[in-house]
Structures are given as structure tokens and as C-alpha cells.
Design a protein around this motif. Structure first.
Motif, PDB file in Angstrom:
ATOM      1  N   ALA B  13       1.102  -0.661   0.338  1.00  0.00           N
ATOM      2  CA  ALA B  13      -0.324  -0.079  -0.112  1.00  0.00           C
ATOM      3  C   ALA B  13       1.099   1.605   0.000  1.00  0.00           C
ATOM      4  O   ALA B  13       0.570   2.497  -0.729  1.00  0.00           O
ATOM      5  N   ALA B  14       1.577   1.015   0.577  1.00  0.00           N
ATOM      6  CA  ALA B  14       2.743   2.820   0.959  1.00  0.00           C
ATOM      7  C   ALA B  14       4.013   2.457  -0.805  1.00  0.00           C
ATOM      8  O   ALA B  14       3.780   3.642  -0.382  1.00  0.00           O
ATOM      9  N   GLN B  15       3.772   1.986  -1.734  1.00  0.00           N
ATOM     10  CA  GLN B  15       4.129   2.046  -2.472  1.00  0.00           C
ATOM     11  C   GLN B  15       2.336   2.017  -3.652  1.00  0.00           C
ATOM     12  O   GLN B  15       3.387   2.368  -5.044  1.00  0.00           O
ATOM     13  N   GLY B  16       1.336   2.887  -3.002  1.00  0.00           N
ATOM     14  CA  GLY B  16       0.768   2.727  -4.189  1.00  0.00           C
ATOM     15  C   GLY B  16      -0.186   1.550  -4.246  1.00  0.00           C
ATOM     16  O   GLY B  16      -1.206   1.932  -5.412  1.00  0.00           O
ATOM     17  N   ASN B  17       0.099   0.417  -3.574  1.00  0.00           N
ATOM     18  CA  ASN B  17      -0.602  -0.340  -4.658  1.00  0.00           C
ATOM     19  C   ASN B  17      -2.498  -0.625  -4.190  1.00  0.00           C
ATOM     20  O   ASN B  17      -2.916  -1.117  -2.892  1.00  0.00           O
ATOM     21  N   ARG B  18      -3.656   0.205  -4.366  1.00  0.00           N
ATOM     22  CA  ARG B  18      -4.565  -0.108  -4.439  1.00  0.00           C
ATOM     23  C   ARG B  18      -5.433  -0.933  -4.018  1.00  0.00           C
ATOM     24  O   ARG B  18      -6.592  -1.762  -2.962  1.00  0.00           O
ATOM     25  N   ASP B  19      -4.981  -1.975  -4.693  1.00  0.00           N
ATOM     26  CA  ASP B  19      -5.653  -3.310  -4.118  1.00  0.00           C
ATOM     27  C   ASP B  19      -5.790  -4.246  -2.759  1.00  0.00           C
ATOM     28  O   ASP B  19      -6.370  -4.668  -1.726  1.00  0.00           O
ATOM     29  N   ALA B  20      -3.934  -3.721  -2.193  1.00  0.00           N
ATOM     30  CA  ALA B  20      -3.457  -3.918  -1.025  1.00  0.00           C
ATOM     31  C   ALA B  20      -4.169  -3.336   0.149  1.00  0.00           C
ATOM     32  O   ALA B  20      -4.971  -3.592   0.895  1.00  0.00           O
ATOM     33  N   PHE B  21      -4.045  -1.889  -0.466  1.00  0.00           N
ATOM     34  CA  PHE B  21      -4.734  -0.772   0.471  1.00  0.00           C
ATOM     35  C   PHE B  21      -6.500  -0.885   0.809  1.00  0.00           C
ATOM     36  O   PHE B  21      -7.083  -1.509   1.870  1.00  0.00           O
ATOM     37  N   SER B  22      -6.854  -1.596  -0.132  1.00  0.00           N
ATOM     38  CA  SER B  22      -8.858  -2.001   0.160  1.00  0.00           C
ATOM     39  C   SER B  22      -8.151  -2.889   0.903  1.00  0.00           C
ATOM     40  O   SER B  22      -9.253  -3.164   1.641  1.00  0.00           O
ATOM     41  N   GLU B  23      -7.586  -3.642   1.136  1.00  0.00           N
ATOM     42  CA  GLU B  23      -7.764  -5.393   1.341  1.00  0.00           C
ATOM     43  C   GLU B  23      -7.428  -4.933   3.431  1.00  0.00           C
ATOM     44  O   GLU B  23      -8.078  -5.252   4.526  1.00  0.00           O
ATOM     45  N   ILE B  24      -6.295  -3.516   3.401  1.00  0.00           N
ATOM     46  CA  ILE B  24      -6.202  -3.579   4.355  1.00  0.00           C
ATOM     47  C   ILE B  24      -7.772  -3.079   5.356  1.00  0.00           C
ATOM     48  O   ILE B  24      -7.912  -2.700   6.115  1.00  0.00           O
ATOM     49  N   VAL B  25      -8.332  -1.895   4.800  1.00  0.00           N
ATOM     50  CA  VAL B  25      -9.471  -0.921   4.842  1.00  0.00           C
ATOM     51  C   VAL B  25     -10.583  -2.474   5.698  1.00  0.00           C
ATOM     52  O   VAL B  25     -11.272  -2.490   6.419  1.00  0.00           O
ATOM     53  N   ARG B  26     -10.541  -3.692   4.343  1.00  0.00           N
ATOM     54  CA  ARG B  26     -11.690  -4.316   5.087  1.00  0.00           C
ATOM     55  C   ARG B  26     -11.739  -4.725   5.615  1.00  0.00           C
ATOM     56  O   ARG B  26     -12.442  -5.118   6.781  1.00  0.00           O
ATOM     57  N   ARG B  27      -9.886  -5.430   6.460  1.00  0.00           N
ATOM     58  CA  ARG B  27      -9.813  -6.081   7.362  1.00  0.00           C
ATOM     59  C   ARG B  27      -9.866  -5.408   8.587  1.00  0.00           C
ATOM     60  O   ARG B  27     -10.397  -5.374   9.853  1.00  0.00           O
ATOM     61  N   HIS B  28     -10.110  -3.415   8.722  1.00  0.00           N
ATOM     62  CA  HIS B  28     -10.177  -3.214   9.783  1.00  0.00           C
ATOM     63  C   HIS B  28     -11.327  -2.161  10.151  1.00  0.00           C
ATOM     64  O   HIS B  28     -11.142  -1.408  10.799  1.00  0.00           O
ATOM     65  N   GLN B  29     -11.881  -2.125   9.351  1.00  0.00           N
ATOM     66  CA  GLN B  29     -12.675  -0.991   9.327  1.00  0.00           C
ATOM     67  C   GLN B  29     -14.013  -0.677  10.051  1.00  0.00           C
ATOM     68  O   GLN B  29     -14.418   0.151  10.783  1.00  0.00           O
ATOM     69  N   GLN B  30     -14.065  -2.045  10.855  1.00  0.00           N
ATOM     70  CA  GLN B  30     -15.144  -2.353  11.540  1.00  0.00           C
ATOM     71  C   GLN B  30     -14.613  -1.895  12.778  1.00  0.00           C
ATOM     72  O   GLN B  30     -15.416  -1.094  13.513  1.00  0.00           O
ATOM     73  N   ALA B  31     -12.888  -1.972  13.454  1.00  0.00           N
ATOM     74  CA  ALA B  31     -12.602  -1.723  14.522  1.00  0.00           C
ATOM     75  C   ALA B  31     -13.016  -0.224  14.679  1.00  0.00           C
ATOM     76  O   ALA B  31     -12.592   0.519  15.150  1.00  0.00           O
ATOM     77  N   VAL B  32     -11.867   0.590  13.625  1.00  0.00           N
ATOM     78  CA  VAL B  32     -11.622   2.062  13.415  1.00  0.00           C
ATOM     79  C   VAL B  32     -13.205   2.626  13.659  1.00  0.00           C
ATOM     80  O   VAL B  32     -13.430   3.926  13.865  1.00  0.00           O
ATOM     81  N   PHE B  33     -14.005   2.021  12.739  1.00  0.00           N
ATOM     82  CA  PHE B  33     -15.946   2.298  12.948  1.00  0.00           C
ATOM     83  C   PHE B  33     -16.134   2.741  13.846  1.00  0.00           C
ATOM     84  O   PHE B  33     -16.584   3.237  14.963  1.00  0.00           O
ATOM     85  N   ASN B  34     -16.008   1.842  14.861  1.00  0.00           N
ATOM     86  CA  ASN B  34     -16.225   1.570  16.122  1.00  0.00           C
ATOM     87  C   ASN B  34     -15.598   2.218  16.915  1.00  0.00           C
ATOM     88  O   ASN B  34     -17.096   3.356  18.288  1.00  0.00           O
TER      89      ASN B  34
END
Lengths: 185, 180
Positions: B13-34
Motif C-alpha cells: 500500500a505504501a508503494q501505491g498498491n490500491r488492492d492491498a490498501f483496499s484489503e487493509i480497509v476491509r480487515r480493519h474498518q469495523q474496529a476503526v468505525f466502532n
């Protein structure tokens, strides 16, 4: 011991009291019903918060988040690029001076070469055109004296060249190969 | 480290890979949202804060310490986004304001089971706390930061942090007495 303060009870539950104070609080709680009841109330808050379940997210936010990401910005001028350009310019100027020093004596040696027409004399007894043989005279050619100039490179100059090339390589790689400024499309 | 664990994804993701970043979001969005929801008390605002938190995280992945877990880092970013949001919503001394935003009314308590109604009640009481109290409760109880870490995170004196935390607990204890 007086009743425990809110600070003492909270720090007791957070395990931040030093050992001796904790021991005193423990001893007090053994004998004081009011403080024990107060402690239980606070402890219940800890339990309530700990067992509070998470709220389920209504929708996947990943696509919305991706849409908000900044686009890749092509930076035409960066500090590393400026450093690279400066180093390149420095090396170019230095090298130009060295080349100029090297070729100046060569150029000056060839600037006004001295040519002397070589002469060949023919004797043709059968011909009477004695005046004509001068037409076949070939001028005498003589190479000008030439001392090949010596070119000396000091250790300092060699080191300077090596360091400059290394810096150019390093800065060039940093600038071109590790660009993390933006987003890959 | 594999390309599918958090650190592998962060590098990509740090190199700009959007798919990798999207996966990070899917994994952690629940915790961050809460985390955001507990501080803001509103689903829409919490979703906005979650999006903003991930956008900020994306810009600072190269500063992330890979020896530490990702979720707490993301949740702390979310809390900072929430603080900015609260300061923006109510200018001047917003975090000192005793008034609290109205809790999200949906879904209605009548539709909930007993346990869900209880949880909803706790959430409502949490949201009724002043914002500065909610923030210290979030950081201490849900993100498990020490007093010192909270003070550093909020750039506030340690004594103020303790004072807010202890008052927040006292208020919750009084308001939730009937639940225990």
C-alpha cells in the motif's frame, strides 16, 4: 486510614498504585464497607465497557475510501532532483576544464603546421624540354615537430570523479526508483 | 512476512498498491468505525471519520512502525479525526462543552432484544458524556492506553487526563447503576 479517594480507587483498579500504597488500600477495603461498595460500582463500569459489543458496519467502506485517496502527483522538481542536477553540473564543469586543458596543446600544435614542398628532380636525357621538368617537381613535405602532451590525473582528481559518479548514481536511484509520492493507478 | 499479512499489505500500500490498501480497509474498518462511533455517537459521522482515518493512514504508511499491530494505530488516527470533527462542529471550547450530541435513534430500542436494549442504553449513556470524557474513556478502556500515553496523545497534562477519566467513570457508574 480515612476513606479512599476517587483517585485512589481508580488508580487501584487501573493497577497504577505502587506496591506499598496498594497494600494499604487492600487493607482498608477489608474493613470499610463504604469504600468496598464504591469500588464495586466502579468495577461494574469497567465490566460494562469491556463487554459492550461492537456495532456492525452497515456497508463496506473500502470503495468509498479508495475514491477519496489522493491521485498520484508527478513532482517535476524535488530536492533530490535538484541535488542530482547540481552534482551533474559540477562534474560537467570540472570535466570540461580538464578536457580543455588536455586538448589545448594539441590544437595549438596543429594550428599552423609548417609545410615545406618536397622536391623531386627528374633527369630525362632524351628530352630537350629541360624547362618542363620543373613542372614535375614535387614539393618536399616535412612533418612539423610534435611533442605529445602528457596528461596527469592526480589522486585527488580521481577520488573526486569516483565520488561524483557514486553520488550521481545514488541520488539518481533515490529519485527514480523509490518514488512513493503518489498512488499507482 | 507474507504479502497477505498486515505488514506485507502495508508495504504494498505504501508503494501505491490500491488492492492491498483496499484489503487493509476491509480487515480493519469495523474496529476503526466502532472507535469513531463510540466517540461521535452517530453512524453517519462515524463512517465519515472512518473514511478520513484510512485516507490519513494511507498517506503515513511509510511512517508506521511495523513492529506494532496495525489496528491500534488506525484507531488512534480515528480518535484524532473525531477530535478534529468535534472541534469543527462546535467552535471554541467544544471539548469542554457539557452538551452532547443526540444519540443515533436507529434502530429503535423497542425492536431490540433485552441484551441489545441494554447495550443500546450503555451506548446512549456513553454518548451523553461530554466529548472530552468520551475520548479518555475510548483511549483508556477500548484502546487500553496508559494515563501517560493518553496525555501524550491528547497533548494534555496528566492530571487533567486522570481527572476527566475518573469523573467520566463516576458519571457512568451513577447513570448505569440500575443495569448492574
Amino acid at each position: 486510614m480515612n476513606h479512599l479517594t476517587d483517585f485512589q480507587l481508580n488508580e487501584y483498579l487501573d493497577n497504577t498504585l505502587d506496591t506499598s500504597t496498594r497494600r494499604e488500600v487492600d487493607a482498608h477495603l477489608q474493613t470499610c464497607e463504604d469504600c468496598s461498595a464504591h469500588l464495586v460500582e466502579l468495577k461494574d463500569v469497567f465490566t460494562i465497557l469491556k463487554t459492550l459489543p461492537e456495532v456492525k458496519l452497515r456497508r463496506d467502506l473500502s470503495s468509498a475510501i479508495l475514491a477519496r485517496l489522493p491521485q498520484k502527483q508527478t513532482r517535476l522538481w524535488t530536492s533530490s532532483l535538484a541535488a542530482q542536477l547540481g552534482a551533474a553540473l559540477g562534474v560537467f564543469i570540472w570535466f570540461s576544464m580538464q578536457v580543455a586543458n588536455f586538448i589545448t596543446p594539441i590544437i595549438s600544435a596543429f594550428r599552423f603546421p609548417q609545410f615545406t614542398m618536397p622536391s623531386f628532380q627528374f633527369t630525362v636525357p632524351d628530352f630537350q624540354f629541360s624547362n618542363l621538368y620543373s613542372l614535375f617537381s614535387i614539393p618536399k613535405f616535412q612533418l612539423p615537430p610534435f611533442d605529445f602532451p602528457t596528461f596527469q590525473l592526480s589522486t585527488f582528481n580521481l577520488a573526486f570523479i569516483a565520488i561524483s559518479i557514486f553520488l550521481l548514481w545514488l541520488v539518481g536511484n533515490l529519485s527514480l526508483l523509490h518514488d512513493r509520492s503518489g498512488v499507482q493507478k | 512476512m507474507s504479502p497477505t499479512d498486515d505488514n506485507g499489505l502495508i508495504l504494498l500500500a505504501a508503494q501505491g498498491n490500491r488492492d492491498a490498501f483496499s484489503e487493509i480497509v476491509r480487515r480493519h474498518q469495523q474496529a476503526v468505525f466502532n472507535a469513531a462511533y463510540r466517540v461521535l455517537g452517530n453512524v453517519g459521522d462515524a463512517e465519515d471519520a472512518t473514511q478520513e482515518a484510512f485516507t490519513r493512514a494511507f498517506q503515513f504508511f511509510d511512517k508506521f512502525d511495523m513492529d506494532r499491530p496495525l489496528t491500534p494505530w488506525l484507531k488512534r488516527i480515528a480518535v484524532n479525526v473525531c477530535i478534529n470533527h468535534l472541534e469543527g462542529v462546535k467552535p471554541a471550547s467544544s471539548l469542554d462543552d457539557e452538551a452532547a450530541p443526540a444519540p443515533d435513534p436507529s434502530p429503535g430500542p423497542e425492536a431490540l432484544t433485552v441484551n441489545r436494549a441494554r447495550d443500546e442504553r450503555i451506548r446512549i449513556e456513553l454518548i451523553q458524556l461530554p466529548p472530552r470524557y468520551r475520548i479518555v474513556i475510548e483511549l483508556r478502556h477500548f484502546q487500553e492506553l496508559s494515563y501517560e500515553e493518553i496525555a501524550k496523545e491528547l497533548k494534555r497534562p496528566l492530571s487533567d487526563v486522570k481527572s476527566d477519566l475518573f469523573r467520566a467513570r463516576k458519571l457512568l457508574a451513577e447513570r448505569l447503576k440500575d443495569l448492574t
